[in-house]
Write an enzyme that holds these catalytic residues in place. Structure first.
Site, PDB file in Angstrom:
ATOM      1  N   THR A 295      20.357 -12.817 -51.615  1.00  0.00           N
ATOM      2  CA  THR A 295      20.944 -13.824 -50.730  1.00  0.00           C
ATOM      3  C   THR A 295      20.464 -13.632 -49.294  1.00  0.00           C
ATOM      4  O   THR A 295      20.103 -14.587 -48.608  1.00  0.00           O
ATOM      5  CB  THR A 295      22.481 -13.758 -50.780  1.00  0.00           C
ATOM      6  OG1 THR A 295      22.915 -14.116 -52.093  1.00  0.00           O
ATOM      7  CG2 THR A 295      23.102 -14.700 -49.766  1.00  0.00           C
TER       8      THR A 295
ATOM      9  N   ARG B 288      15.119 -18.732 -44.322  1.00  0.00           N
ATOM     10  CA  ARG B 288      15.520 -20.048 -43.826  1.00  0.00           C
ATOM     11  C   ARG B 288      15.716 -20.043 -42.317  1.00  0.00           C
ATOM     12  O   ARG B 288      15.553 -21.080 -41.659  1.00  0.00           O
ATOM     13  CB  ARG B 288      16.822 -20.502 -44.516  1.00  0.00           C
ATOM     14  CG  ARG B 288      16.633 -20.846 -45.998  1.00  0.00           C
ATOM     15  CD  ARG B 288      17.832 -21.594 -46.547  1.00  0.00           C
ATOM     16  NE  ARG B 288      19.030 -20.789 -46.582  1.00  0.00           N
ATOM     17  CZ  ARG B 288      19.410 -20.049 -47.621  1.00  0.00           C
ATOM     18  NH1 ARG B 288      18.643 -19.983 -48.704  1.00  0.00           N
ATOM     19  NH2 ARG B 288      20.532 -19.362 -47.572  1.00  0.00           N
TER      20      ARG B 288
ATOM     21  N   SER C  50      17.026 -10.779 -59.292  1.00  0.00           N
ATOM     22  CA  SER C  50      18.234 -11.578 -59.112  1.00  0.00           C
ATOM     23  C   SER C  50      18.723 -12.028 -60.486  1.00  0.00           C
ATOM     24  O   SER C  50      18.051 -12.810 -61.157  1.00  0.00           O
ATOM     25  CB  SER C  50      17.952 -12.806 -58.233  1.00  0.00           C
ATOM     26  OG  SER C  50      19.114 -13.581 -58.057  1.00  0.00           O
TER      27      SER C  50
ATOM     28  N   CYS D  56      27.728 -11.233 -63.968  1.00  0.00           N
ATOM     29  CA  CYS D  56      28.946 -11.649 -64.663  1.00  0.00           C
ATOM     30  C   CYS D  56      28.654 -12.274 -66.016  1.00  0.00           C
ATOM     31  O   CYS D  56      29.570 -12.452 -66.825  1.00  0.00           O
ATOM     32  CB  CYS D  56      29.732 -12.623 -63.788  1.00  0.00           C
ATOM     33  SG  CYS D  56      30.212 -11.919 -62.188  1.00  0.00           S
TER      34      CYS D  56
ATOM     35  N   VAL E  34      24.206   3.312 -37.851  1.00  0.00           N
ATOM     36  CA  VAL E  34      22.863   3.551 -37.303  1.00  0.00           C
ATOM     37  C   VAL E  34      22.261   2.216 -36.877  1.00  0.00           C
ATOM     38  O   VAL E  34      22.265   1.257 -37.669  1.00  0.00           O
ATOM     39  CB  VAL E  34      21.962   4.240 -38.347  1.00  0.00           C
ATOM     40  CG1 VAL E  34      20.530   4.346 -37.841  1.00  0.00           C
ATOM     41  CG2 VAL E  34      22.507   5.615 -38.696  1.00  0.00           C
ATOM     42  N   PRO E  35      21.741   2.116 -35.661  1.00  0.00           N
ATOM     43  CA  PRO E  35      21.179   0.842 -35.190  1.00  0.00           C
ATOM     44  C   PRO E  35      20.102   0.294 -36.123  1.00  0.00           C
ATOM     45  O   PRO E  35      19.306   1.051 -36.690  1.00  0.00           O
ATOM     46  CB  PRO E  35      20.593   1.207 -33.809  1.00  0.00           C
ATOM     47  CG  PRO E  35      21.383   2.397 -33.369  1.00  0.00           C
ATOM     48  CD  PRO E  35      21.697   3.167 -34.614  1.00  0.00           C
TER      49      PRO E  35
ATOM     50  N   ILE F 169      20.289  -0.892 -39.007  1.00  0.00           N
ATOM     51  CA  ILE F 169      20.510  -0.738 -40.450  1.00  0.00           C
ATOM     52  C   ILE F 169      21.809  -1.454 -40.816  1.00  0.00           C
ATOM     53  O   ILE F 169      22.870  -1.189 -40.238  1.00  0.00           O
ATOM     54  CB  ILE F 169      20.576   0.740 -40.876  1.00  0.00           C
ATOM     55  CG1 ILE F 169      19.270   1.466 -40.532  1.00  0.00           C
ATOM     56  CG2 ILE F 169      20.847   0.837 -42.382  1.00  0.00           C
ATOM     57  CD1 ILE F 169      19.256   2.931 -40.938  1.00  0.00           C
TER      58      ILE F 169
ATOM     59  N   GLY G 233      27.550  -5.702 -49.995  1.00  0.00           N
ATOM     60  CA  GLY G 233      27.792  -5.650 -51.433  1.00  0.00           C
ATOM     61  C   GLY G 233      28.763  -4.576 -51.872  1.00  0.00           C
ATOM     62  O   GLY G 233      29.602  -4.092 -51.110  1.00  0.00           O
TER      63      GLY G 233
ATOM     64  N   LYS H 128      55.097 -33.016 -58.406  1.00  0.00           N
ATOM     65  CA  LYS H 128      55.382 -31.765 -57.701  1.00  0.00           C
ATOM     66  C   LYS H 128      54.514 -30.697 -58.365  1.00  0.00           C
ATOM     67  O   LYS H 128      54.858 -30.170 -59.412  1.00  0.00           O
ATOM     68  CB  LYS H 128      56.871 -31.420 -57.787  1.00  0.00           C
ATOM     69  CG  LYS H 128      57.757 -32.364 -57.000  1.00  0.00           C
ATOM     70  CD  LYS H 128      59.220 -31.954 -57.032  1.00  0.00           C
ATOM     71  CE  LYS H 128      59.854 -32.229 -58.375  1.00  0.00           C
ATOM     72  NZ  LYS H 128      61.328 -32.050 -58.367  1.00  0.00           N
TER      73      LYS H 128
END
Length: 563
Positions: A14, A21, A38, A42, A275-276, A278, A282, A434
């Site tokens: 992702t 993009r 990928s 599930c 750490v900068p 990084i 997930g 309802k």
């Protein structure tokens, strides 16, 4: 900008697509140690069961298709073995050739996921033992079943994977036993709601060995023995371990990144590590529980996808924040659907909250329209403030719709009483005028206003032998004869006004009916006539199924299974 991503699947893939993009010029490389960049985690149990027949349907993207569309350099069968923050490189091993090299990065994203928990038990080298986490695991299980045709399987673990596997294996005609240490399946649910799930599993022939501890395995010529603490072994043709997952955080730990609970990777709302440059997303990262704000581990695909997008935004200079996870999920259990969002009552109490709940049994759509089915809904809220905390639903049609409405209400921090005001779509084939969600709000409003006072299943022991209370069943005589709680007087609700003289007005009245509606009406009649009245949450139907399941778990033979 050179971006290196460790791990594909939900979070990593992702993020890679989102970065492209946002930045057409970025150099993006993904290292994935498996063969698949990928895939549909599930869907794995459904491939084993034959519901998904073509293994290619499990693969959402191939390296070739991903590169063709996004120009991302996808390196499968490449394992990142070390991170070097000081020189901003990672060490990589090509698992096919054995070649090792260092890859530089400007930004690094870790999406290592979680690994199956493998206990240190004897006999773990048995050929009949399997785990299920990756496509490769799935193919091994499927191949073993197709080749050896096992007649029996023991599943160690009663979470999402264990439940889905149990259903799919039963559909193949295999004898299935679930063994796990807790005395209930599906820990995100309260024990009373889990009892409904357990009943459905038993009705479809799944044996349950709950409250049992696996101590090891013993290979046999015709299978494997599962060794249990203080119980006779269970024999099966194969065993699948699905006892949970743990964050796969060794890379981060070795690189000196700060870790959180259970060695998860610590990140902020921007998915930045300590750490900068990084980032991490997930199943391996610690998140904040959306309801309590407490640290949590929630291994679900939805949060991982959102986190991947957020990390990508921030890598590309945007300012995106992850607001936390509330654990919204749904599970197919043979003919039932079981869904949960937010905190269970059990979890809320563990978090130190003073809570109450309403339990209702609405129809999936208008009762006069054919085909409606009963669902059981439990909505948890905080006493005093009436803050919505969570919900659980077990039923047939319409469960997904209601849990998503409740999850949205929870995310928007709605008060539980305000559920009554939601303007939800209605037509007879889909709902009632309802809606069940509205009905939960009406009930909670009645509690707030003192119109409804409840008693719960856990209160039964205190009142069943108390001579200073009246116990009243307001169902019809026929329903009462079919089954009732001992010591409960039967006066049908439609006869109650004429028979008030049979009740002692000095004693509080604890009322029950089949679903909770008639007993509520009875309580209003009694309250109007000076009685102190309490309505049973859930009704006799709920009581009967929950207590029956509890008795099976506590007294079953052997190992928590039916006699």
């Amino acid at each position: 900008m050179k971006v290196v991503i460790v791990g594909g699947v939900a979070g990593g893939a992702t993020a890679a697509a989102r970065i492209r993009r946002l930045d057409e010029q970025a150099q993006i490389t993904v290292f994935e140690r498996s063969h698949h960049i990928s895939y549909a985690n599930c869907g794995l149990p459904y491939y084993i069961g034959g519901v998904i027949s073509d293994r290619r349907d499990l693969t959402l993207q191939t390296p070739e298709s991903f590169d063709a569309r996004f120009r991302v350099n996808m390196k499968v069968r490449h394992e990142v073995t070390a991170i070097h923050p000081d020189r901003k490189t990672v060490s990589v091993t090509n698992l096919e050739t054995g070649e090792t090299f260092e890859e530089p990065y400007d930004k690094l994203l870790l999406s290592p996921g979680a690994r199956p928990v493998l206990p240190r038990l004897t006999g773990m080298d048995a050929d009949q033992l399997f785990t299920l986490r990756t496509v490769e695991d799935t193919l091994r299980v499927k191949d073993y079943i197709d080749t050896h045709h096992p007649r029996s399987v023991v599943l160690a673990g009663g979470g999402f994977i264990g439940m889905e596997l149990a259903e799919n294996l039963r559909e193949l005609g295999i004898d299935v036993t679930i063994v796990q240490r807790p005395k209930q399946l599906m820990n995100p649910f309260d024990p009373d709601m889990a009892a409904l799930i357990q009943g459905e599993m038993r009705r479809h022939g799944v044996k349950l060995a709950l409250g049992q501890t696996v101590e090891g395995f013993r290979k046999k010529e015709n299978g494997v023995d599962v060794l249990l603490k203080e119980q006779a072994p269970l024999h099966a043709d194969m065993v699948i371990l699905a006892i949970g997952v743990a964050p796969d955080s060794k890379l981060a730990k070795d690189a000196g990144l700060k870790l959180g609970i259970k060695d998860s990777i610590l990140v902020n709302e921007r998915m930045e590590t300590s750490v900068p440059d990084i980032y991490a997303v997930g199943d391996a990262v610690q998140v904040s529980h959306y309801v309590t704000g407490d640290p949590a581990l929630i291994a679900l695909a939805g949060p991982a996808n959102k986190q991947g997008r957020i990390a990508a935004d921030n890598i590309c200079g945007k300012d995106s924040h992850y607001k936390g996870s509330q654990g919204s999920s749904i599970l197919k259990v043979f003919d039932l659907d079981a869904a949960v969002t937010g905190l269970s009552e059990t979890a809320a109490r563990k978090a130190g909250l003073d809570v109450d709940s309403v339990i209702l049994s609405p129809m999936s759509h208008a009762g006069y329209y054919p085909g409606g089915k009963v669902m059981t809904m439990k909505v948890v809220f905080e006493k005093g403030t009436y803050r919505l905390l969570g919900a659980q639903i077990v039923g047939y049609e319409g469960v997904d719709k209601r849990i998503d409405v409740l999850a949205t209400a929870l995310h928007c921090k709605m008060n539980a009483v305000d559920l009554k005001d939601l303007d939800l779509a209605y037509a007879p084939p889909y709902s009632s005028a309802k809606d069940p969600v509205n009905m939960a709000g009406f009930m909670i409003e009645n509690i707030r206003d003192g119109i409804l006072k409840q008693w719960h299943l856990d209160d039964l022991e205190a009142i069943e032998h108390n001579p200073d209370v009246t116990r009243l069943d307001v169902r019809t005589n026929g329903e009462y004869a079919w089954g009732h709680l001992e010591g409960f007087l039967n006066i049908p609700v439609d006869e109650l006004r004429e028979r008030l003289n049979e009740l002692d007005p000095r004693k509080p009245v604890y009322v029950i009916c089949q679903s909770g509606l008639r007993s509520y009406i009875a309580c209003r009649i009694l309250e109007a006539n000076g009685f102190d009245c309490y309505n049973f949450a859930g009704g006799y139907r709920f009581y009967d199924e929950v207590t029956h399941e509890r008795q099976l778990v506590e007294s079953a033979f052997p190992c928590g299974m039916d006699r």
